[in-house]
Design a protein around this motif. Sequence first.
Motif, short mmCIF file in Angstrom:
data_model
loop_
_atom_site.label_atom_id
_atom_site.label_comp_id
_atom_site.label_asym_id
_atom_site.label_seq_id
_atom_site.Cartn_x
_atom_site.Cartn_y
_atom_site.Cartn_z
N TYR A 28 0.85 -5.75 3.93
CA TYR A 28 2.27 -5.95 4.10
C TYR A 28 2.85 -4.56 4.02
CZ TYR A 28 2.93 -10.99 4.10
OH TYR A 28 3.05 -12.16 4.40
N HIS A 29 3.87 -4.11 4.91
CA HIS A 29 4.48 -3.00 4.98
C HIS A 29 6.14 -3.42 5.13
CE1 HIS A 29 1.20 -0.05 5.23
NE2 HIS A 29 0.64 -1.00 5.88
N GLN A 30 6.81 -2.19 4.91
CA GLN A 30 8.27 -2.43 5.53
C GLN A 30 8.70 -1.17 6.19
OE1 GLN A 30 9.59 -3.08 1.11
NE2 GLN A 30 11.11 -4.21 2.33
N PRO A 31 9.74 -0.96 6.97
CA PRO A 31 10.75 -1.98 7.18
C PRO A 31 10.95 -2.21 8.50
CG PRO A 31 11.65 0.22 7.43
CD PRO A 31 10.09 0.17 7.48
N ILE B 178 0.87 -1.25 -0.18
CA ILE B 178 0.12 -0.06 0.06
C ILE B 178 0.93 1.29 -0.06
CG2 ILE B 178 -0.24 -0.23 2.48
CD1 ILE B 178 -2.94 1.26 1.84
N HIS B 179 1.93 1.26 0.78
CA HIS B 179 2.99 2.44 0.78
C HIS B 179 3.91 1.99 -0.52
CE1 HIS B 179 2.23 3.43 5.00
NE2 HIS B 179 1.54 4.32 4.37
N GLY B 180 3.88 2.73 -1.52
CA GLY B 180 4.54 2.31 -2.82
C GLY B 180 6.04 2.15 -2.76
N ASN B 181 6.59 2.67 -1.67
CA ASN B 181 8.10 2.03 -1.52
C ASN B 181 8.62 1.04 -0.58
OD1 ASN B 181 7.35 3.85 0.58
ND2 ASN B 181 9.10 5.34 0.40
N GLU B 182 7.38 0.43 -0.23
CA GLU B 182 7.55 -0.67 0.85
C GLU B 182 6.86 -1.89 0.18
OE1 GLU B 182 5.30 0.62 4.31
OE2 GLU B 182 6.52 2.49 4.29
N CYS B 183 7.18 -2.37 -0.98
CA CYS B 183 6.33 -3.42 -1.95
C CYS B 183 7.14 -4.87 -1.73
CB CYS B 183 6.34 -2.87 -3.22
SG CYS B 183 5.23 -1.64 -3.60
ZN LIG Z 1 3.88 1.27 5.52
#
Ligand SMILES: [Zn+2]
Length: 232
Positions: free
Chosen positions: A150-153, A53-58
């Motif tokens: 799902y997310h990161q980090p 969902i967060h474009g830099n946490e894929c």
């Molecule tokens: Zn996130």
Amino acid sequence: MGIEILLSVVALASAAPSTGTAVVGHSTQDRPIKVHRLGDAASPHKVLVVGCIHGNECAGSAVTRKLVHRKAPGSFDLWVINCVNPDGRRLGVRQNGRGVDLNRNFGSEWIPIGERWDPEYSGPRPWSEPETRAVRRLVKEIRPELTIWYHQPQTLVRAWGQSVPAARKFARFSNMDFARIRWPHGTAPNWQNHRFPGTSSFVVELAPGPLSEHKANRQAYAVMRLARTLSG
Ligand SMILES: [Zn+2]
């Protein structure tokens, strides 16, 4: 457009064949948001997994792609979105294509945060973004008993309230740490936990960087194992 999308999802939910792919909405830059459906359509146990969902946490998209390609589950109805923020992913940013943090834009405990392109800009109002509205439509339609985002980090499984037991199990199955952390304002799990009592929606924060093949398999295994517990 809204009706057409809704109809395609309804058709997918009720008509044979029970598996397939549907477009549930479009991003602000008109990229399709697709959902894949696998498993037993007749099962009352609906599971939704969102890889990004967060474009830099894929990194989680590697997990959802595995889910789509492995043997379909027999004891539950699995819905998978590889990425709900295709514009952000294309741009390599956390936000969507017009600078809104989608995971602050859901209409539950929404508050104004920041300005456009700030990391947690929550948008001009709740549900202002087509991506969050697409998720709302889909979730209302299928009513998942279990949702994993799902997310990161941060490298942990995080949950609050009614979703803690399922998230703890997931942490055990995936060999990850668990933390009880309150849902931030306007997040997807915040909305789902308030709007749908008795269901679970929580976050898996993967490590930074891409996911190894081994870890992607481990995640997919943990998703399937947790989903199977729904039917006892
Ligand atoms: Zn996130």
